[in-house]
Design an enzyme around this catalytic site. Structure first.
Site, mmCIF file in Angstrom:
data_model
loop_
_atom_site.group_PDB
_atom_site.id
_atom_site.type_symbol
_atom_site.label_atom_id
_atom_site.label_comp_id
_atom_site.label_asym_id
_atom_site.label_seq_id
_atom_site.Cartn_x
_atom_site.Cartn_y
_atom_site.Cartn_z
ATOM 1 C CD GLU A 245 11.170 46.808 34.130
ATOM 2 O OE1 GLU A 245 10.792 46.014 35.010
ATOM 3 O OE2 GLU A 245 11.532 47.967 34.363
ATOM 4 C CB CYS A 279 8.136 38.077 32.227
ATOM 5 S SG CYS A 279 6.910 39.352 32.426
#
Ligand code: NAD
Ligand code: SIN
Length: 485
Positions: A245, A279
């Site tokens: 990720e 993010c």
């Protein structure tokens, strides 16, 4: 709380590796100080995880779910301590770390549902015998976590992996390690058996020793640089499951018609929340040329000037705290310089605030007429602005990135939303919502350099086990014997 740094077989030990410490970025006070795990200790943790794995898998779904429910209760009991610990390590305000503590608890019910829905079991009798499906764990998973949600994000790998019957060796971020000890103690108090969850603290060398060990999977959340490095390191080893990720260079399109103040709030909550250290933060703001776009930017400037920036325990709770480290504040200043050199024009200049060397101001730079583009993620409250003449160009500009994590459109016109939904390349596409604040009920990931196609959150169950298809002839014979076939 223990500052020991190796947790094997439910026992804390002192590390034999290099010394490291984490600092509260608001005041440089030491929050965590220890020797990291040595390579031999990492190996011992991985061996312990292998030893424990078969019996953990054997106790079955219901027993594992019950133990994970106990873990949720342990986390609940320690919610305030969790919030304060994360705030000290990261500088994040308490409103945010309290949410992180609650999200960690909520993860157990969501992961249990995902485990059953996405990796459940069924069987049916056919004319040719019994067909059945079940899922099996891979074995030992390394979990490498980032600093920005140091509890929630590793927890989002660990809980689904444990539910599926894997065992864990967790290396927390060296920038925010303290929460991992609360997690380890909570797993032990919940009844997680010896060797099932192991924690090895330390910096890159501890991470490197873990990646070099005998693993069945690596569950990673962090930067595209590290994720790509791990992908290369395991190149040619398909037997090791990688769930990577990574970051984003996320676009947010603001388009007419929409309410100007609301649009400015969306930008603030997309680009500057968590001091830009999510993010999912919007790094590129795309606006129409002309008066509407100008008015939105003016509203963002006005709101940013009033933004409360401070220490997590300030009497007037801040909206954002400092950036993770003063070195990162310097990177943010250098990033602005590099964008100016490419033709960018600052709208809100990057600057270090008087409060301390890790306190930075939210910044915006107009890159519309730049002669070179910059498609890197800067993990800071800093966004590039692009002004465009029409919606086609807005979409083109949004997709002009090698990443593909989060994206958004702010606009009241539903037909533009349907276009954005069909044409934007990202794993998350939001309408009149910030690009941040992903739901655990949905998958989280995206194309390009944002990961390796194994989205996390609700889909984490998928990479924690493999399907086992069974065709059972004995059942067919039994049916024949009783005259049913
Ligand atoms: P990072 O990549 O620097 O570190 C992540 C982890 O990897 C840490 O535990 C670190 O010690 C370890 N690590 C780093 N280099 C290593 C190496 N060479 N060998 C072994 N281990 C190594 O990331 P970070 O700065 O902690 O976190 C911020 C990044 O994480 C941002 O890029 C952000 O976009 C990304 N992120 C992604 C998601 C997502 O779900 N997609 C969520 C949050 C953060
Ligand atoms: C992150 O994982 O960095 C943030 C996700 C979110 O905004 O919810």
């Amino acid at each position: 709380m223990s500052n020991n740094s190796v947790f094997i077989n439910n026992i804390w030990k002192n590390g034999d590796g290099a010394h490291f410490q984490s600092l509260n970025p608001a005041n440089n006070e030491v929050v965590f100080s220890a020797n990291g795990a040595s390579a031999a200790q990492v190996e011992a943790a991985v061996n312990a995880a292998h030893k424990a794995q078969k019996s953990w898998a054997k106790i079955g779904r219901d027993a594992r779910i019950a133990i994970m429910n106990n873990y949720a209760e342990e986390l609940k009991k320690r919610a305030d301590e969790i919030a304060i610990t994360i705030s000290k390590d990261t500088g994040k305000p308490l409103w945010e770390t309290k949410t992180e503590a609650a999200t960690m608890v909520g993860k157990i019910a969501i992961s249990t549902r995902a485990y059953n829905e996405r990796t459940g079991a069924f069987s049916k009798v056919t004319a040719f015998g019994e067909l059945a499906l079940d899922h099996a764990p891979y074995g030992v998973m390394a979990v490498l976590g980032p600093f920005n949600f140091p509890g929630h994000l590793p927890n989002g790998h660990i809980v689904p992996a444990l539910l599926a019957g894997n065992t864990i060796v967790f290396k927390p971020s060296e920038l925010a390690p303290a929460i991992a000890n609360i997690m380890a103690d909570s797993f032990a108090a919940a009844g997680v058996p010896e060797g099932v969850v192991n924690v090895v603290h330390g910096g890159r060398e501890t991470g490197a020793a873990l990646l070099a060990s005998n693993l069945n999977g690596v569950l990673f959340t962090g930067s595209a640089t590290t994720g790509t490095y791990i992908h290369k390191l395991f190149g040619g080893r398909p037997e090791v499951v990688l769930a990577l990720e990574m970051g984003g260079n996320n676009p947010l399109i603001i388009w007419e018609p929409c309410e100007i103040e609301a649009a400015a709030d969306m930008i603030i909550h997309s680009s500057f929340i968590t001091t830009g250290q999510r993010c999912s933060c919007a790094r590129r703001i795309i606006l129409p040329t002309g008066k509407f776009g100008d008015a939105v930017l003016e509203a963002v400037i006005a709101k940013s000037q009033k933004m409360r920036i401070g220490t997590f325990d300030d009497k007037d709770e801040p909206f954002i705290g400092p950036i993770i480290h003063q070195n990162m504040a310097q990177n943010y200043l250098k990033f602005e310089q590099s964008l100016i050199a490419k033709g960018g024009k600052p709208i809100m200049a990057a600057k270090i605030l008087d409060k301390g060397p890790a306190f930075v101001a939210p910044a915006l730079i107009d890159m519309t007429n730049a002669h070179e583009r910059e498609d890197e993620e800067l993990f800071a409250p800093f966004a590039q602005v692009f002004r465009v003449d029409n919606f086609d160009t807005a979409i083109e500009r949004a997709n002009d990135t090698k990443f593909g994590l989060s994206s958004g459109l702010v606009c009241d016109d539903a037909s533009l939303w349907h276009r954005a939904l069909g044409e934007m390349h990202a794993g998350l596409i939001n309408w009149n919502r910030p690009t941040t604040g992903a739901s655990g009920e949905l998958p989280f990931g995206g194309p390009g350099l944002s990961g390796n196609g194994r989205p996390s959150a609700f889909y984490a169950a998928d990479y924690c086990s493999y399907p086992v298809a069974q065709q059972n002839a004995i059942m067919a014979q039994r049916l024949k014997a009783i005259g049913l076939e």
